[in-house]
Scaffold this motif. Structure first.
Motif: not given
Length: 251
Positions: A156-173
């Motif tokens: 579960g931790l790996a999944q949420i960290l992946s989503r954080i990286r995605s948000a950082k790349s796309n919407f919130n650097p």
């Protein structure tokens, strides 16, 4: 300027809402002002603080009309702690079409109205992916990730960290991981094994404080109270005070 922290994990039952509510209450005890935004249509943070859910107010109003953000705020019984409550219509704020750049920035659009009013804004996310967590990750400065001391914790931790990286790349650097919080910890060989594995992989991202499995923490929401109003001498209350110290030190 308020520091925005999302409390997020797409996995349910990890102590996410318990953490959002009691971290806010802990911060308020330090004489800092804190706003809790209940972005979960289930509204457990709202009822957990004894606040009535109303259809057209709270988070529904905040997302529908971000420039009226202050109208969405409700005071709680905890001095220094306000809430933007969830309500029956919050799910209607979610667009029926795909999540796009425009609709994941609705929460962020409310920041000019709120950021000078509080020291901290904590956003409680639903245990899901999609519109509500995307708004939180696009708006917040950092993400606090609670994980239960159980077998599937690392997955579960790996999944949420992946989503954080995605948000950082796309919407919130500027988005960062605030910290990883071990919850429902018990003094057992298995809990110790999970804790050691998480710390071995993520080191300084893991809080020193672990939240114990505690009856008072489980009972407090049914009374509409944060842990400090329900049982300030409990192990759960002491643990959240220690967590707040770590969060405030990093801020």
């Amino acid at each position: 300027m308020a520091r925005y922290i999302a409390v997020a994990n797409q996995k349910g039952g990890v102590g996410k809402t318990t953490t959002a509510v009691n971290l806010c209450a802990s911060i308020a005890l330090t004489r800092r002002t804190c706003l809790l935004i209940d972005l979960d249509p289930q509204g457990n943070a709202t009822t957990g603080l004894g606040i009535e859910k109303k259809p057209h107010n709270g988070a529904y109003l905040l997302l529908s009309n971000p420039h009226r953000a202050t109208d969405a705020i409700v005071h709680t019984q905890c001095k220094g702690l306000d809430i933007v409550p969830s309500g029956p219509r919050l799910a209607d704020a979610q667009p029926k079409h795909a999540v796009t750049a425009d609709n994941v920035l609705r929460l962020k659009a409310s920041k000019p109205e709120l950021t000078t009013l509080y020291d901290y804004v904590i956003v409680d996310c639903p245990p899901s992916v999609g519109f509500f967590p995307a708004n939180a990750l696009s708006c917040c400065d950092s993400v606090l990730v609670p994980i239960q001391c159980e077998y599937y914790a690392m997955e579960g931790l790996a999944q949420i960290l992946s989503r954080i990286r995605s948000a950082k790349s796309n919407f919130n650097p500027h988005l960062e991981v605030e910290g990883i919080l071990l919850t429902m910890y018990e003094p057992s060989a298995f809990s110790n094994e999970v804790a050691e594995e998480v710390r071995a992989h993520f080191d300084d991202l893991v809080y020193e404080t672990a939240i114990p499995r505690n009856v008072a923490l489980a009972e407090a929401p049914s009374h509409g109270q944060a842990i400090f109003d329900y049982d300030h001498r409990s192990r759960g209350a002491r643990a959240y005070l220690e967590l707040a110290k770590e969060v405030l030190k990093d801020g």
